[in-house]
Design a protein around this motif. Sequence first.
Motif, PDB file in Angstrom:
ATOM      1  N   TYR A 133       7.747   9.851  -9.195  1.00  0.00           N
ATOM      2  CA  TYR A 133       7.990   8.558  -8.537  1.00  0.00           C
ATOM      3  C   TYR A 133       7.453   7.464  -8.998  1.00  0.00           C
ATOM      4  O   TYR A 133       7.876   6.325  -8.734  1.00  0.00           O
ATOM      5  CB  TYR A 133       7.222   8.746  -6.938  1.00  0.00           C
ATOM      6  CG  TYR A 133       7.658  10.083  -6.110  1.00  0.00           C
ATOM      7  CD1 TYR A 133       9.107  10.494  -6.388  1.00  0.00           C
ATOM      8  CD2 TYR A 133       6.925  10.791  -5.383  1.00  0.00           C
ATOM      9  CE1 TYR A 133       9.704  11.583  -5.806  1.00  0.00           C
ATOM     10  CE2 TYR A 133       7.534  11.775  -4.737  1.00  0.00           C
ATOM     11  CZ  TYR A 133       8.900  12.326  -4.712  1.00  0.00           C
ATOM     12  OH  TYR A 133       9.256  13.433  -4.124  1.00  0.00           O
ATOM     13  N   ALA A 134       6.261   7.677  -9.855  1.00  0.00           N
ATOM     14  CA  ALA A 134       5.973   6.569 -10.889  1.00  0.00           C
ATOM     15  C   ALA A 134       6.945   5.980 -11.723  1.00  0.00           C
ATOM     16  O   ALA A 134       6.792   4.803 -12.106  1.00  0.00           O
ATOM     17  CB  ALA A 134       4.611   6.923 -11.372  1.00  0.00           C
ATOM     18  N   ASN A 135       8.107   6.860 -11.937  1.00  0.00           N
ATOM     19  CA  ASN A 135       9.119   6.307 -12.877  1.00  0.00           C
ATOM     20  C   ASN A 135      10.085   5.547 -12.029  1.00  0.00           C
ATOM     21  O   ASN A 135      11.155   5.150 -12.613  1.00  0.00           O
ATOM     22  CB  ASN A 135       9.725   7.528 -13.346  1.00  0.00           C
ATOM     23  CG  ASN A 135       8.985   8.275 -14.465  1.00  0.00           C
ATOM     24  OD1 ASN A 135       7.999   7.660 -15.039  1.00  0.00           O
ATOM     25  ND2 ASN A 135       8.919   9.722 -14.439  1.00  0.00           N
ATOM     26  N   ALA A 189       2.154   1.688  -3.319  1.00  0.00           N
ATOM     27  CA  ALA A 189       1.142   2.250  -4.400  1.00  0.00           C
ATOM     28  C   ALA A 189       0.907   3.652  -4.052  1.00  0.00           C
ATOM     29  O   ALA A 189       0.634   4.386  -5.100  1.00  0.00           O
ATOM     30  CB  ALA A 189      -0.209   1.497  -4.170  1.00  0.00           C
ATOM     31  N   THR A 244       3.696   6.024  -5.516  1.00  0.00           N
ATOM     32  CA  THR A 244       3.908   6.164  -6.807  1.00  0.00           C
ATOM     33  C   THR A 244       2.633   6.363  -7.708  1.00  0.00           C
ATOM     34  O   THR A 244       2.503   6.550  -8.888  1.00  0.00           O
ATOM     35  CB  THR A 244       4.294   4.711  -7.303  1.00  0.00           C
ATOM     36  OG1 THR A 244       3.377   3.729  -7.169  1.00  0.00           O
ATOM     37  CG2 THR A 244       5.616   4.298  -6.946  1.00  0.00           C
ATOM     38  N   THR A 245       1.273   6.433  -7.011  1.00  0.00           N
ATOM     39  CA  THR A 245       0.130   6.743  -7.933  1.00  0.00           C
ATOM     40  C   THR A 245      -0.525   7.927  -6.961  1.00  0.00           C
ATOM     41  O   THR A 245      -1.364   8.613  -7.612  1.00  0.00           O
ATOM     42  CB  THR A 245      -0.997   5.517  -7.793  1.00  0.00           C
ATOM     43  OG1 THR A 245      -1.436   5.283  -6.321  1.00  0.00           O
ATOM     44  CG2 THR A 245      -0.131   4.487  -8.354  1.00  0.00           C
ATOM     45  N   GLY A 246      -0.133   8.386  -5.857  1.00  0.00           N
ATOM     46  CA  GLY A 246      -0.881   9.427  -5.258  1.00  0.00           C
ATOM     47  C   GLY A 246      -2.406   9.184  -4.704  1.00  0.00           C
ATOM     48  O   GLY A 246      -3.027   9.990  -4.742  1.00  0.00           O
ATOM     49  N   THR A 247      -2.622   7.684  -4.682  1.00  0.00           N
ATOM     50  CA  THR A 247      -4.063   7.379  -4.295  1.00  0.00           C
ATOM     51  C   THR A 247      -3.894   6.614  -2.916  1.00  0.00           C
ATOM     52  O   THR A 247      -3.079   5.497  -3.092  1.00  0.00           O
ATOM     53  CB  THR A 247      -4.461   6.591  -5.380  1.00  0.00           C
ATOM     54  OG1 THR A 247      -4.383   7.336  -6.536  1.00  0.00           O
ATOM     55  CG2 THR A 247      -6.087   6.154  -4.976  1.00  0.00           C
ATOM     56  N   GLU A 280       0.807  -1.334   0.050  1.00  0.00           N
ATOM     57  CA  GLU A 280       0.026   0.102   0.005  1.00  0.00           C
ATOM     58  C   GLU A 280       0.816   1.338   0.103  1.00  0.00           C
ATOM     59  O   GLU A 280       0.567   2.061  -0.836  1.00  0.00           O
ATOM     60  CB  GLU A 280      -1.161  -0.150   1.177  1.00  0.00           C
ATOM     61  CG  GLU A 280      -2.051  -1.021   1.119  1.00  0.00           C
ATOM     62  CD  GLU A 280      -2.857  -1.138   2.321  1.00  0.00           C
ATOM     63  OE1 GLU A 280      -3.955  -1.591   2.185  1.00  0.00           O
ATOM     64  OE2 GLU A 280      -2.260  -0.924   3.434  1.00  0.00           O
ATOM     65  N   PRO A 313      -7.764  10.533  -3.161  1.00  0.00           N
ATOM     66  CA  PRO A 313      -6.549  11.030  -3.889  1.00  0.00           C
ATOM     67  C   PRO A 313      -5.907  12.102  -2.867  1.00  0.00           C
ATOM     68  O   PRO A 313      -6.267  12.444  -1.851  1.00  0.00           O
ATOM     69  CB  PRO A 313      -7.145  11.950  -5.123  1.00  0.00           C
ATOM     70  CG  PRO A 313      -8.290  12.469  -4.373  1.00  0.00           C
ATOM     71  CD  PRO A 313      -9.076  11.334  -3.748  1.00  0.00           C
ATOM     72  N   TYR A 320       4.143  12.629  -7.644  1.00  0.00           N
ATOM     73  CA  TYR A 320       3.605  11.323  -7.894  1.00  0.00           C
ATOM     74  C   TYR A 320       4.265  10.864  -9.324  1.00  0.00           C
ATOM     75  O   TYR A 320       4.657   9.801  -9.446  1.00  0.00           O
ATOM     76  CB  TYR A 320       2.214  10.979  -7.573  1.00  0.00           C
ATOM     77  CG  TYR A 320       1.854  11.618  -6.079  1.00  0.00           C
ATOM     78  CD1 TYR A 320       1.982  10.807  -5.279  1.00  0.00           C
ATOM     79  CD2 TYR A 320       0.893  12.783  -6.087  1.00  0.00           C
ATOM     80  CE1 TYR A 320       1.610  11.111  -3.943  1.00  0.00           C
ATOM     81  CE2 TYR A 320       0.568  13.165  -4.906  1.00  0.00           C
ATOM     82  CZ  TYR A 320       0.854  12.267  -3.685  1.00  0.00           C
ATOM     83  OH  TYR A 320       0.503  12.846  -2.488  1.00  0.00           O
ATOM     84  N   GLY A 321       3.713  11.667 -10.297  1.00  0.00           N
ATOM     85  CA  GLY A 321       4.364  11.368 -11.451  1.00  0.00           C
ATOM     86  C   GLY A 321       5.773  11.183 -11.810  1.00  0.00           C
ATOM     87  O   GLY A 321       6.180  10.191 -12.647  1.00  0.00           O
TER      88      GLY A 321
END
Length: 284
Positions: free
Chosen positions: A259-261, A237, A240-243, A234, A249, A256-257
């Motif tokens: 960290y998704a990388n 997630a 990397t997604t901000g959710t 969790e 949200p 987040y954008g």
Amino acid sequence: MKSLHILLAGAVACLAGPASAETLLERGTYLANGPAACGNCHTPITPDGRPIQGQELAGRLIEDNPAFTAYAGNITPDEETGIGSWTDEQIITAIREGKRPDGSIIGPPMPIGLYRGISDTDAKALVAYLRSIPPVRNEVPESTYRIPLPPSYGPPVGNVPDVAEGVTVEYGGYLAGPIAHCLECHTPMGDKGHPDFENQLGAGGFQFHGPWGTSVSSNLTPHEDGIAEYTDEEMVAMITTGTRPDGTPMYPPMGYGYYANMKPGDVQAIVKYLRTLPPKPDPQ
């Protein structure tokens, strides 16, 4: 600052060369667009908070509060409005010591205290990336500080060794500290206007203002008010997604954008490190 010194010392305790045959440019590209999230502060944004295409790292207003009106500088290789005329050594000094070539001091929210722990290899890698991006002409206003800035952030930074990559507490501490500077935003301010690393490391409560309104950094310690209720999966997630697990949200300025990388192992290392922080209640 004792806890910060312990953090940085622990981060460099496990030494080794790079884990792969990455070039400096490849490493710098990954860091800048992943955990370091340079564009999260330095790239101009639309009124709704989205990065403006073609303006990567060209600088913008980053924070306006009673203490300061701060602009993130243009760090593209434009020679007149960016850093194109700076030497590699001058760029590294600006990043790790907070000092421009003209001797002026870079103020907050640039987390110089943490950036002093960036390894020599990673500092050079970031420079390689900054040299590679398109120059953008964008004259950024000077920041205004209504608080005193220090004459320096410490003595000149000497050699900073690499930290062995891996899903370890040591590498997670290096990423969460000097690279991703998680602890800068997630540590409350102390009496002297600096993050209280000594007593409230990672306890959250720092307010940020932007197009989204006001957001408050979360408690990252393994306290019941912090991350204790979340599983590692969790946590990964959310980063990397901000959710959140319940689907609600989370808000900027958390990048987040970017960290998704991040490599999955790098995010896992950060979570492993955060589990070791002293549990602290949310600041009141």
